[in-house]
Structures are given as structure tokens and as C-alpha cells.
Scaffold this active site. Sequence first.
Site, PDB file in Angstrom:
ATOM      1  N   HIS A 110       0.818  -1.216   0.000  1.00 24.94           N
ATOM      2  CA  HIS A 110       0.000   0.000   0.000  1.00 24.94           C
ATOM      3  C   HIS A 110       0.850   1.265   0.000  1.00 24.94           C
ATOM      4  O   HIS A 110       0.352   2.348  -0.317  1.00 24.94           O
ATOM      5  CB  HIS A 110      -0.984  -0.005   1.174  1.00 24.94           C
ATOM      6  CG  HIS A 110      -0.381   0.311   2.509  1.00 24.94           C
ATOM      7  ND1 HIS A 110      -0.043  -0.660   3.430  1.00 24.94           N
ATOM      8  CD2 HIS A 110      -0.066   1.490   3.099  1.00 24.94           C
ATOM      9  CE1 HIS A 110       0.444  -0.090   4.514  1.00 24.94           C
ATOM     10  NE2 HIS A 110       0.443   1.214   4.340  1.00 24.94           N
ATOM     11  N   ASP A 140       0.350  -7.577   1.560  1.00 21.51           N
ATOM     12  CA  ASP A 140       0.783  -6.179   1.685  1.00 21.51           C
ATOM     13  C   ASP A 140       2.299  -6.058   1.746  1.00 21.51           C
ATOM     14  O   ASP A 140       2.835  -5.221   2.474  1.00 21.51           O
ATOM     15  CB  ASP A 140       0.158  -5.499   2.907  1.00 21.51           C
ATOM     16  CG  ASP A 140       0.134  -3.979   2.764  1.00 21.51           C
ATOM     17  OD1 ASP A 140       0.356  -3.490   1.643  1.00 21.51           O
ATOM     18  OD2 ASP A 140      -0.077  -3.287   3.771  1.00 21.51           O
ATOM     19  N   SER A 214       4.527   2.746   7.926  1.00 22.52           N
ATOM     20  CA  SER A 214       4.219   1.578   7.101  1.00 22.52           C
ATOM     21  C   SER A 214       5.423   1.183   6.272  1.00 22.52           C
ATOM     22  O   SER A 214       6.031   2.010   5.588  1.00 22.52           O
ATOM     23  CB  SER A 214       3.044   1.877   6.174  1.00 22.52           C
ATOM     24  OG  SER A 214       1.849   1.987   6.899  1.00 22.52           O
TER      25      SER A 214
END
Length: 463
Positions: A110, A140, A214
Amino acid sequence: MSLWKSILLAGITLMGAGQLQAQQTLPRQAVPSLNGVLPSLAPVVNQTAAGVVNISTMSRGNDADNPMFNDPFFRRFFGQSDRPQQREAQASGSGVIVDAAKGWILSNHHVIKGATKIVVTLKDRREFTAKLIGSDPATDIALLQIPPEKLTAVRVGESDALQVGDYVLAIGNPFGVGQTVTSGIVSALGRAGLNIEGFEDFIQTDASINPGNSGGALINLRGELIGINTAIIGPTGGNVGIGFAVPTNMAIRVMDQLARFGEVKRGGIGIASVGEINQEIAKENRLPAIEGALINAVISGSPADKAGIKKGDVVVAVNGRTVRTGYDLRNQQALTAIGQALDLSIIRAGNAKNVRVTIETPARAQGLRPEKITELPGTELASIPKELNRRGVYVLEVENKSEAHQMGLRENDILLGVNGAYVQTPEEVRRAIREASRFVVFNLLRGDNRIDLRARKGTPQGS
């Protein structure tokens, strides 16, 4: 003065007197020195921080993606044109160098999704334009590559060795303020069913993971990478002490396939449905604990069926690793490359049994029977087994440069409908194409995305 207030004040007075007496009698040489005797995580940070990078991306956006574009009042703020304008969007995240010699960096899918340009900034402020080797939305995980020029990699640790209560550090670039280190503990292991990703086996931690973290590193106190920071549960959008990381045992297996194929090629063994273990099932099967994966349905003719796996079996281990839930079994299948074997430890009616079964392509795993249809040259289609309880027709094969390939069909697509009519068999696809007048519209599922392909009948065109 109340009784409780008197007791409280008396306690404070006694505490103060005790502290004063201790200060008066404590030898000066016993006072701790500030010079090197305080515990510090700095050595771990110094060992690993150079291997954690900032990732900034550029992508092309469209005004139409903003819901306010369709509101007449707000549209004037987008300009005079009624047509949506293309705009550049910028985003930021983190990544971890895992192979200095190859320039490989792990991050989140992402973080780089839809990016037209990916820039990696090292801790020493050097910048590189990164190449995307591949990414996997289901876990992911993304694999990037930069020139291997004086890079420092973070040593990969064994996430299976983690225990709840272990200390960990989260290193990343939260809110774009620069590299930041936070600390905490492992709060839980094997978190799944959160619907954050397709395949979940998260490490949960209370180390602060905020927007921009992230793709960053979750580090143990030996300075080893044990997770890729991925998500938080935060009602206000910030950290509230519930963060999740993809464990390295999952991330590295995904990375290996991304490096080989640019994608993860998933197969299966033909287990159509898996359930969870409750107290009653555990008692019936004389299980040592209320854990395992209950087999609810096996596809006829599949590898699992041929290996002798049956409905009602309980899988308690895969390749020697304990299976706690159905998610564990699902993850092990998804992360094992096609052609490799799984050794399943099974309990059947209280008796232990070992079964070896090989991961096969989706078609073979589901025992599909391919059919070629003249109305769609270059393809092999198959009905989806009833055990899967899914609507649609499976696209087994699409020949390169064939008419079907030019239309946009791809292997592993699932045809849901043709010209708005649901299809469940290759014959229904054949009939719908024959009945079409000028154009054929295929409604299909590709991965998790629904796609419509439109082509002129007899004259294939791209969608």
C-alpha cells in the site's frame, strides 16, 4: 478533616520523613553515576537504523476520484472545466534494506500502490530512484531495488521465536518528520481475521506505529528484523497502542517469489472449506488443546482428496509447525510455492495420521476439467467445483496473442457474467457470446478486483 484525608496526609508525611532519612544516611559513593551505567537501546538502534529508509512516491490522481468533484458547489474549486483533471499526488512511507549486495528493500504494497515514481532516501540522506520488482496485495508486501552502493542491511531474524512480552523497536518515518524510533513489547502473536489483508498472521505490538511507519522495521533486542510494520487500529487515525507487523517468516517467503516471478504464484491442495475448533470438537477428537483446523469440505479429484484427507479431519501441524486456527492452514498453503510438499499432521476421530500433499496450480488443486470453446479462441474454461460455493467460470489458460488475450482475458480470471447475464458453465459462456449482437462485455473477477472488458464481436479490441 475526613478520616481518609487524615490517613493520606499521614502517609505522605511518613513517606517524606523516610525519604529524608534515607538521603541523610545514603553514602555518596552509592549514588548511581550518569556516566555509562544507565540501560540504553542506543546500541541496537545504531546497529540497525542505517538499514531503514524513507520511501516517497509520486502517482497520478484524478479529480473525479474526489467525491466533491460531482458536487456543483465544490466543482468550481477544481477549475472551469467540467472534465476531471489529472493531478500528481505524493505519499510517504518506510522500507527496510534486507540485502545490501542486491539493493533489495522490503516495504508495504500500500506504500507503493499506483506509484509512477518511487524515491528512496537513506539515513545518510542519499537518494535513489527505486525499481519495483514486485508486490503482493494479499500480504501487503512489496520488493524494491536500488543501486547497491555502500548499503547497510538489517539482519533478518526468526519471527517464529518471538514470545508475547518480548521487547521490540519500531523504526520508520512517521508523519514524514524523519527517522524515528519507538519501543514497546510484543502484545500478541498470530493475529488474524482483522480483514486488513488477504492472508494475516500479524505480530501485535504497542510500539508506536503511526502514518508513515508503514513498511518500516520491527526489530528485536538482538538488532534483527522480525516484522514489517503494516497497520494500526486507531479510531482517531493516530497510534493508540495497537499496531500490527507482518512477521518475517511470511515476508521473506513472499519476497522470494517476488524476486523470481515479480508476483506470488499461489496454488492449493483442494481443501474447499476450513472451520475452527471448539471445545466439543476438541473433546470428540481427543485433542490436547482447543486448536487446529477442521476440514469441512474437500474437492473431489483434488490433491487433498487423492492424499486421503477427509471431511472432519483436524489438521494440527503443517511441516512441524503447530496449526492453531484455520487461518494458519490457509496461510501455510498460500505461502508454499507450487510444486512443494506439505506434511500435514492430522487427527481423525482421535487417531493421529500423517499425510503428504503437494501444492498444485489452482486448476489442478480444484480438480477442474478444462474445455475449449470456439467462440472464445485461445482459452480453456472450467466450471468452478460446487464445493467452493462460488459463482462463475474459471479461466484456466489464455494463449498469448490469441483473440481472448487481445480482448484482455488472463489466466486465473473468473468470469462472473457475459453481457450482463450470469454464467456458471463454459456452455453458458458460449451461448452468451453467440447471442451477442455487436459487442461482448465480460464481467470478471481478477484477484480482488472486479473488471469489465468490452470488445467488438469478431474484431477483438482492448478494453
